[in-house]
Structure formats: C-alpha cells, structure tokens
Design a protein around this motif. Structure first.
Motif, PDB file in Angstrom:
ATOM      1  N   GLY A  16      -4.512   1.081  10.544  1.00  0.00           N
ATOM      2  CA  GLY A  16      -5.040   0.635  11.836  1.00  0.00           C
ATOM      3  C   GLY A  16      -5.217  -0.869  11.913  1.00  0.00           C
ATOM      4  N   ALA A  19      -3.448  -3.659   9.639  1.00  0.00           N
ATOM      5  CA  ALA A  19      -2.020  -3.684   9.963  1.00  0.00           C
ATOM      6  C   ALA A  19      -1.792  -4.299  11.343  1.00  0.00           C
ATOM      7  CB  ALA A  19      -1.472  -2.256   9.929  1.00  0.00           C
ATOM      8  N   LYS A  21      -3.506  -6.470  12.910  1.00  0.00           N
ATOM      9  CA  LYS A  21      -3.669  -7.929  12.878  1.00  0.00           C
ATOM     10  C   LYS A  21      -2.400  -8.586  12.340  1.00  0.00           C
ATOM     11  CE  LYS A  21      -8.247  -9.034  11.357  1.00  0.00           C
ATOM     12  NZ  LYS A  21      -9.140  -8.854  10.194  1.00  0.00           N
ATOM     13  N   ASP A  43      -5.277  10.509   9.893  1.00  0.00           N
ATOM     14  CA  ASP A  43      -6.625  10.591  10.491  1.00  0.00           C
ATOM     15  C   ASP A  43      -6.587  11.159  11.918  1.00  0.00           C
ATOM     16  OD1 ASP A  43      -5.423   8.275  11.346  1.00  0.00           O
ATOM     17  OD2 ASP A  43      -7.056   6.917  10.773  1.00  0.00           O
ATOM     18  N   PHE A 160     -15.616   9.522   8.074  1.00  0.00           N
ATOM     19  CA  PHE A 160     -15.415   8.120   8.467  1.00  0.00           C
ATOM     20  C   PHE A 160     -16.355   7.702   9.600  1.00  0.00           C
ATOM     21  CE2 PHE A 160     -12.776   4.625  10.262  1.00  0.00           C
ATOM     22  CZ  PHE A 160     -12.546   3.916   9.097  1.00  0.00           C
ATOM     23  N   PRO A 200      -1.625  -4.915   5.089  1.00  0.00           N
ATOM     24  CA  PRO A 200      -2.925  -4.884   4.407  1.00  0.00           C
ATOM     25  C   PRO A 200      -3.808  -3.790   5.012  1.00  0.00           C
ATOM     26  CG  PRO A 200      -2.804  -6.756   5.909  1.00  0.00           C
ATOM     27  CD  PRO A 200      -1.459  -6.093   5.943  1.00  0.00           C
ATOM     28  N   SER A 206      -4.835   5.121   4.539  1.00  0.00           N
ATOM     29  CA  SER A 206      -3.884   4.655   5.554  1.00  0.00           C
ATOM     30  C   SER A 206      -2.461   4.665   4.989  1.00  0.00           C
ATOM     31  CB  SER A 206      -4.232   3.243   6.032  1.00  0.00           C
ATOM     32  OG  SER A 206      -5.428   3.262   6.786  1.00  0.00           O
ATOM     33  N   PRO A 232      -5.041  -5.799   0.871  1.00  0.00           N
ATOM     34  CA  PRO A 232      -6.156  -5.670   1.815  1.00  0.00           C
ATOM     35  C   PRO A 232      -7.480  -6.094   1.169  1.00  0.00           C
ATOM     36  CG  PRO A 232      -5.674  -3.532   0.857  1.00  0.00           C
ATOM     37  CD  PRO A 232      -4.716  -4.509   0.229  1.00  0.00           C
ATOM     38  N   ILE A 234      -9.576  -9.027  -0.772  1.00  0.00           N
ATOM     39  CA  ILE A 234      -9.615 -10.480  -1.006  1.00  0.00           C
ATOM     40  C   ILE A 234     -10.869 -10.784  -1.822  1.00  0.00           C
ATOM     41  CG2 ILE A 234      -9.784 -12.763   0.075  1.00  0.00           C
ATOM     42  CD1 ILE A 234      -8.490 -11.616   2.589  1.00  0.00           C
ATOM     43  N   ALA A 238     -13.269  -5.869   0.624  1.00  0.00           N
ATOM     44  CA  ALA A 238     -12.438  -5.463   1.761  1.00  0.00           C
ATOM     45  C   ALA A 238     -12.999  -6.162   2.991  1.00  0.00           C
ATOM     46  CB  ALA A 238     -12.484  -3.959   1.947  1.00  0.00           C
ATOM     47  N   ILE A 239     -12.133  -6.476   3.929  1.00  0.00           N
ATOM     48  CA  ILE A 239     -12.589  -7.166   5.140  1.00  0.00           C
ATOM     49  C   ILE A 239     -13.300  -6.175   6.058  1.00  0.00           C
ATOM     50  CG2 ILE A 239     -11.827  -8.638   7.076  1.00  0.00           C
ATOM     51  CD1 ILE A 239     -11.288  -9.612   4.123  1.00  0.00           C
ATOM     52  N   LYS A 240     -12.892  -4.926   5.986  1.00  0.00           N
ATOM     53  CA  LYS A 240     -13.455  -3.911   6.878  1.00  0.00           C
ATOM     54  C   LYS A 240     -13.231  -2.558   6.222  1.00  0.00           C
ATOM     55  CE  LYS A 240     -12.112  -1.585  11.148  1.00  0.00           C
ATOM     56  NZ  LYS A 240     -11.558  -0.405  10.495  1.00  0.00           N
ATOM     57  N   LEU A 296      -6.478 -14.047   5.039  1.00  0.00           N
ATOM     58  CA  LEU A 296      -7.580 -13.666   5.942  1.00  0.00           C
ATOM     59  C   LEU A 296      -7.167 -13.988   7.380  1.00  0.00           C
ATOM     60  CD1 LEU A 296     -10.450 -12.577   6.107  1.00  0.00           C
ATOM     61  CD2 LEU A 296     -11.286 -14.920   5.917  1.00  0.00           C
ATOM     62  N   MET A 297      -7.059 -12.957   8.217  1.00  0.00           N
ATOM     63  CA  MET A 297      -6.492 -13.146   9.564  1.00  0.00           C
ATOM     64  C   MET A 297      -7.590 -13.161  10.631  1.00  0.00           C
ATOM     65  SD  MET A 297      -3.206 -10.641   9.084  1.00  0.00           S
ATOM     66  CE  MET A 297      -4.148  -9.358   8.259  1.00  0.00           C
TER      67      MET A 297
HETATM   68  P1  GDP Z   1      -8.326   1.255   9.670  1.00  0.00           P
HETATM   69  O1  GDP Z   1      -7.591   2.576   9.746  1.00  0.00           O
HETATM   70  O2  GDP Z   1      -8.596   0.638  10.991  1.00  0.00           O
HETATM   71  O3  GDP Z   1      -9.503   1.219   8.726  1.00  0.00           O
HETATM   72  O4  GDP Z   1      -7.238   0.274   9.160  1.00  0.00           O
HETATM   73  P2  GDP Z   1      -6.461  -0.231   7.943  1.00  0.00           P
HETATM   74  O5  GDP Z   1      -6.370   0.730   6.817  1.00  0.00           O
HETATM   75  O6  GDP Z   1      -5.197  -0.831   8.471  1.00  0.00           O
HETATM   76  O7  GDP Z   1      -7.402  -1.437   7.598  1.00  0.00           O
HETATM   77  C1  GDP Z   1      -8.410  -1.475   6.667  1.00  0.00           C
HETATM   78  C2  GDP Z   1      -8.037  -2.487   5.611  1.00  0.00           C
HETATM   79  O8  GDP Z   1      -7.533  -3.671   6.228  1.00  0.00           O
HETATM   80  C3  GDP Z   1      -9.212  -2.903   4.772  1.00  0.00           C
HETATM   81  O9  GDP Z   1      -8.889  -2.685   3.418  1.00  0.00           O
HETATM   82  C4  GDP Z   1      -9.350  -4.397   5.042  1.00  0.00           C
HETATM   83  O10 GDP Z   1      -9.734  -5.142   3.899  1.00  0.00           O
HETATM   84  C5  GDP Z   1      -7.978  -4.782   5.491  1.00  0.00           C
HETATM   85  N1  GDP Z   1      -8.023  -5.952   6.356  1.00  0.00           N
HETATM   86  C6  GDP Z   1      -8.600  -6.045   7.574  1.00  0.00           C
HETATM   87  N2  GDP Z   1      -8.502  -7.320   8.028  1.00  0.00           N
HETATM   88  C7  GDP Z   1      -7.829  -8.031   7.074  1.00  0.00           C
HETATM   89  C8  GDP Z   1      -7.444  -9.396   6.950  1.00  0.00           C
HETATM   90  O11 GDP Z   1      -7.674 -10.235   7.827  1.00  0.00           O
HETATM   91  N3  GDP Z   1      -6.757  -9.753   5.815  1.00  0.00           N
HETATM   92  C9  GDP Z   1      -6.487  -8.848   4.814  1.00  0.00           C
HETATM   93  N4  GDP Z   1      -5.831  -9.276   3.724  1.00  0.00           N
HETATM   94  N5  GDP Z   1      -6.873  -7.555   4.892  1.00  0.00           N
HETATM   95  C10 GDP Z   1      -7.530  -7.154   6.006  1.00  0.00           C
END
Ligand code: GDP
Length: 326
Positions: A16, A19, A21, A43, A160, A200, A206, A232, A234, A238-240, A296-297
């Motif tokens: 999600g 990716a 971003k 999901d 989640f 990432p 995912s 993903p 850093i 994790a960023i999120k 970092l985006m």
């Molecule tokens: P979700 O299904 O929305 O949780 O999406 P994803 O699996 O695509 O995203 C979650 C991951 O994206 C996490 O591990 C985050 O650390 C990573 N992530 C989010 N923003 C960034 C960013 O700006 N840079 C990097 N490198 N990772 C990111």
C-alpha cells in the motif's frame, strides 16, 4: 520528467502506502506505459457484504490523485454519511469507509457478482480514473491473510485495524494460495520487464503474499531482468505499520539486512537508506550488490529523487550487462 537514455520496462511489486509513495515518484521518471504494478491482495476482505481491496485502492487512489495522504487510506476530503448512518442504525463498522470510497467497493462488488474477474474490475477502475499505468492484482482468487498471534489466529483486518497490530505475531497463512494462479498479465509483465522493483513495503504481509502466488517467486529467481528491492526499514525503524515489530517477533534482526535476507534468493540489487551505509558490507557478503540512496519519501521532491536514483542504478546495471555481452 524522464531520465535520458534507454527507456526500460519496469514491473513493480507493491503493497500500500510505501509502494504508492515510490510509484508517485517513479511515474515522473519513467513513461507510464512502461510501468506495471503487481499489487498485494492478501488483505482483501468483505465489509458489510462489499469486497474491499485496501492495497489496490491505495495504489489506485494515489495514481488518480485523490488519495488521502494524511490517513494513508481512503479518498481525500471524503464524507462519512453512510458510516455515520450505520452507527445510528446500531452497527459497529470498525473499518472506516468514506462515501466516495464506498462507491469503489459497490462498483467492484457489483461487477464481481456479475462475473467479472478482479483484474477486469481493476482495469475498468483504472480507465474510469484516467490511470494509464497497468495495475494488476497479484491473483484473481481470494487469498485472505490469516495472522497467527499470541491471541490466536486472526483475520488480517481484525489484527491490523481492529486490534491495531498489538498481538505478537507468530506467522501467517495466505488461505488458498497454493492453488491460486497469477492474474492475467502478471507473469507476462515480469517476463517483459527489463527491471523488477520490489517497493518499500512490508515484506511479510504486502510482498510475502505476492511471492507466495505459485510461479511468481520462481519467475523472479529465473528472470533475466534486474531485480531490485528498496528497504522499507531505515535505521532499524519502519516508517509506518508493523514491519519492524514483525521482524522482531519473528526472530529477525530489525534492520534492512534482515529484509534483504528475506529476498536474497531472487534479488540482484538492494537499495538501503544512506543512514544504513554501515550495513552495506554485511549485506553484500550474501552475494548481493547493495547501493545507498535517500529512501525517506517525505515530500514529492524526495519521491522523485529516490525514483531518479533507482532508475540510474538500474541503467548503470544494464550498461554493465551490455558491456559483459560485447
Ligand atoms: P501498507 O499496506 O499501507 O501498510 O503498505 P506497505 O506494506 O506498502 O507499506 C508499509 C511499509 O512501507 C513499512 O515497512 C514502511 O517502513 C514503508 N515505508 C513507508 N514510507 C516509506 C518511506 O518513505 N521510505 C521507505 N524506505 N519506506 C517507507
């Protein structure tokens, strides 16, 4: 803005938000027709009878320019009349769905019920939203993720959203994955790609389901395309979302190196953040080439810059391979 030099076909594996971003930047660097995004559907679930595909919708809304960047889900500026009315009717709709978002799920469910495949509905939603990038679900079959936790086995959205990722994770099952087939176009886009980018995204919930669809992981292993992943994680964070906690709970080091290890059987290149430069030697020693970039985006400029650097890395790699075959 496109990078000068050879235009390359890219297939991306995507969850999600992380990716979405990255792809926001990548579409500014590579012509949209050259991009195909293969999206996690583990999901997906039913909400009030409607078929909801959170990752597909995050990618779709982002590329359509209507995503709510503050929440990471749903449509920007959406209203919640239907959800509020459900509350008044005594329902507990713990999953937040706005009115315009609801229309997507009604549209998708109506067409699935009439016999369309998920990829056909997705294609149609892309056309309706003016998106020229190919967005493919990883498979047309439902393969719901089950999360095994210290509170028992939970459906993905229960873990989640309802429980906010608090139970400790012991493992996952992607129900029905062994008999699922890649959606039409998935293996074809991997075969046609000059490069495959693993976005990432969370490697377990995912990217893991995508790699679990029979034929996808082996296609990556055997591919002549350069396969590159962006970390993903850093600086051990994790960023999120639960990527870092899942790494720890499943017995891994919480680092970009641990993510690389999960992909090492098919990966050619791994991009870590500049903050993780100290890890490069260790990851490389697994037989993998590693590059650093600002990953970092936080802004549009940062998304474009990361995409630019990743495409440059891929073009350098393609140049090296051309040199070797001369
Ligand atoms: P979700 O299904 O929305 O949780 O999406 P994803 O699996 O695509 O995203 C979650 C991951 O994206 C996490 O591990 C985050 O650390 C990573 N992530 C989010 N923003 C960034 C960013 O700006 N840079 C990097 N490198 N990772 C990111």
């Amino acid at each position: 803005m496109t990078v000068p030099g050879s235009i390359m076909k890219i297939a991306a594996l995507a969850g999600g938000v992380g990716a979405a971003k990255f792809i926001t930047g990548l579409r500014r660097i590579i012509p949209e027709e050259e991009l195909t995004i293969i999206v996690n559907t583990g999901d997906d679930f039913r909400w009030m009878g409607l078929y909801v595909c959170p990752d597909l919708d995050t990618i779709l809304y982002t590329l359509a320019g209507i995503a709510n960047a503050d929440t990471g889900w749903g449509v920007s500026g959406d209203t919640f009349c239907a959800l509020n009315r459900l509350h008044e009717l005594g329902c507990d709709p713990w999953f937040q769905i706005g009115d315009r978002d609801l229309a997507t799920h009604l549209y998708r469910t109506e067409h699935l019920t009439s016999g369309w495949s998920l990829s056909k509905v997705t294609r149609s939603l892309c056309v309706q939203n003016g998106i020229r990038i190919g967005i493919l679900p990883m498979t047309d079959s439902p393969v719901p993720t089950l999360v095994h936790t210290n509170d028992g086995t939970l459906s993905f959205q229960d873990y989640f959203v309802r429980r906010k990722c608090t139970p400790a994770v012991k493992g996952f099952t992607f129900q029905g994955i062994d008999t699922a087939a890649p959606a039409p176009g998935v293996l074809e886009s991997l075969a046609a790609a000059d490069a495959v980018i693993v976005c990432p995204s969370n490697p377990f919930i995912s990217i893991g389901p995508i790699l679990g669809v029979p034929g996808i992981r082996s296609a990556l292993r055997e591919s002549s395309a350069t396969v590159l992943a962006i970390s993903p994680v850093i600086g051990g964070r994790a960023i999120k979302g639960p990527t870092a906690s899942m790494l720890a709970q499943l017995g891994n080091e919480v680092s970009a190196a641990a993510v690389a290890a999960l992909y090492e059987d098919f990966l050619d290149l791994f991009v870590v953040d500049r903050e993780d430069a100290a890890l490069v030697g260790r990851i490389c020693s697994n037989g993998l080439r590693v590059q650093t970039a600002p990953t970092l985006m936080g802004t549009m400029a940062a998304k474009i810059e990361l995409a630019r650097q990743v495409v440059e890395i891929l073009e350098r790699e393609a140049g090296k391979q051309r040199g070797q075959t001369l």
